[in-house]
Scaffold this motif. Structure first.
Motif, short mmCIF file in Angstrom:
data_model
loop_
_atom_site.label_atom_id
_atom_site.label_comp_id
_atom_site.label_asym_id
_atom_site.label_seq_id
_atom_site.Cartn_x
_atom_site.Cartn_y
_atom_site.Cartn_z
N ARG A 140 32.96 45.18 37.85
CA ARG A 140 33.43 44.89 36.50
C ARG A 140 34.75 45.60 36.20
O ARG A 140 35.60 45.10 35.47
N ARG A 143 37.77 43.49 36.98
CA ARG A 143 37.81 42.13 36.44
C ARG A 143 39.19 41.83 35.87
O ARG A 143 39.77 42.63 35.13
N HIS A 144 39.74 40.69 36.25
CA HIS A 144 41.07 40.26 35.78
C HIS A 144 40.86 39.45 34.49
O HIS A 144 40.57 38.26 34.54
N TYR A 169 38.53 38.61 39.90
CA TYR A 169 38.64 40.06 40.08
C TYR A 169 39.87 40.40 40.94
O TYR A 169 40.23 39.65 41.85
#
Length: 361
Positions: A140, A143-144, A169
């Motif tokens: 997490r 995460r992008h 990600y």
């Protein structure tokens, strides 16, 4: 990304661009260290990020009235010459604070160890993780958010709330990273002919070479040698502290360097880079001895041997350099391994570093 974060990112980009344009002056000594030497404070021009500015006086128009071709725009036409106190705001510079590593990164964009090759059992390049790609799975924390939200919008998710298969990600690829199979020897003349100004030039140049190597190459060995009529290996701290005095036998520095290489750095396992700094003036009988050590012992086993001659106003040209150049004149292989750079003052420190380590050498 929030507007504030975007603006900050744009500012950091402009800051780096401004520092990069001014890197020559910074390397040449236009900086101060702060916070115990952990940060470098460098002067740069004011950075202006374009933005809309609203008229506070509710006047119409966006210009400054009637004008003729060639009129200067943006400067107070009534400004004074500075001989008296004024009543208008002025333009000011800006001091940026960067780490030594950040400046070394900028410097490193132009530099590399010349002629470096894999040697021995040690790999020239190890591997480092560089986050420059996207994956469909990941933690997490990586995460992008922007790419995830964009995918959710394109797929028409209700309320723009991403589903599990929308998440993207940040991911990494393995990048080669230079490893420890190189050694650099810094040799410095501290004889009586070296003035304080000349010594400062040497130490400024060595400081930035050090900073660049530490940032760009993992664990490159760095050895420090001082000499007058005798030479000795010293600690890094002592290398930057000793004052000048005594006569000059240049050969002693190269003899100690060659001895250290024979004892600790097998030539089939290490890339070797001797770097010598001095005013080039030597006891006459020692010129040939120094030249013989360089030509017969050091140049054949070195990737490159660099000589920085700190010029002085009261001495003539270096007889040592003339002897050395003459000795390699008809040996193309050794001639290509030898770099001699004249350094007139602190303004030439940057040019000397580029002459020794510029990419493509």
């Amino acid at each position: 990304m929030s507007t504030i974060k975007k603006d900050r990112a744009r500012f950091q980009d402009k800051l780096k661009e401004s520092v990069k344009k001014n890197v020559k002056n910074i390397i040449n000594g236009d900086f101060n260290t702060v916070k115990g030497g952990k940060l470098v404070r460098v002067p740069i021009n004011s950075i202006h990020i374009p933005k809309i500015r609203y008229d506070s006086d509710n006047e119409q128009g966006v210009g400054r009235g009637d004008g003729d071709p060639g009129d200067v725009i943006g400067v107070d036409q009534d400004s004074k010459d500075g001989s008296k106190a004024g009543n208008s705001p002025g333009q000011h510079g800006y001091y940026a604070e960067l780490t030594i590593e950040e400046l070394a990164d900028i410097l490193g964009e132009e530099l590399e160890l010349p002629n470096i090759v894999p040697k021995g059992q040690k790999s020239l390049f190890g591997e480092k993780d560089k986050y420059n790609s996207i994956a469909q799975v990941g933690p997490r924390s990586l995460r992008h958010k922007k790419r995830t939200l964009k995918k959710a919008i394109l797929r028409g998710r209700p309320g723009r709330i991403p589903y599990t298969n929308d998440f993207e990600y940040r991911s990494f690829t393995k990048k080669p990273s230079p490893m420890n199979n190189a050694v650099i020897f810094y040799m410095q003349d501290i004889s009586g002919s070296m003035t304080r100004e000349q010594t400062e030039i040497v130490r400024t140049t060595c400081f930035w070479i050090e900073a660049w190597l530490k940032k760009q190459y993992d664990k490159v060995d760095q050895r420090f040698i001082l000499h007058d009529t005798v030479a000795a290996e010293v600690t890094r701290d002592d290398f930057y502290k000793y004052t000048s005095g005594g006569g000059t036998f240049i050969s002693t520095a190269f003899a100690v360097t060659y001895d250290r290489i024979k004892k600790s750095y097998p030539v089939d396992e290490y890339n070797i880079y001797p770097v010598y700094f001095g005013d080039g003036h030597n006891w006459n009988e020692d010129d040939k001895i120094a030249t013989d050590i360089i030509v017969n012992n050091l140049l054949p086993i070195s990737n490159q041997l660099s000589v920085g001659i700190i010029e002085s106003d009261w001495y003539g040209s270096s007889s040592f350099c003339k002897e050395l150049i003459s000795a390699v004149e008809f040996n193309e292989e050794l001639k290509n391994k030898l770099v001699i750079e004249n350094i007139k003052n602190t303004e030439n420190c940057y040019n000397a570093i580029r002459a020794f380590f510029k990419k493509g050498n």
